[in-house]
Design an enzyme around this catalytic site. Sequence first.
Site: not given
Ligand code: T46
Length: 130
Positions: A51
Amino acid sequence: MQEPYLIELQKIGDEEIGYISVAQAFSNIPFQIKRVYWIYQTPDVVERGNHAHKNAVQVLVCLKGKIKITLENKQRQVVEFMLDNPNQGLYIPNYYWRKLNFFEEGICLSLSSSDYSEEDYIRDYQEFLL
Ligand code: T46
């Protein structure tokens, strides 16, 4: 358009007692830190990220293990970083598509400029390229 870059964080201490590194807004971190989160226990076979952010900028620090971070801009220029040192941060500007691969039980600390908002995410690669 800003570019990603590595930030050297001071390593305070020595081999005998261990080390402290510090992240401080507008000192070695070039923005106000609004949110901190960390990612851990991600198996080697999983690719996280996929993303971009419309507004949020971040600094990522690898606290343990190794993390490969692949960044791509809208011009499809790709740059890759291998973080394996807790006294180094990676600044990621907005509008960079990111992929994260974790090795050796990697732990990733993220310092973010914004509160969590799903509205700030672009999760569709074709939409990102528009
Ligand atoms: C990024 C990389 C390095 C939340 O509820 N609150 C939060 O602050 C975050 C970061 C995530 N979430 C929830 C949203 C999703 O349901 O946690 C779940 C996993 O999030 P995501 O799929 O976005 O995780 P990554 O590891 O792909 O990405 C994260 C960050 O979201 C993103 O900003 O740059 O780590």
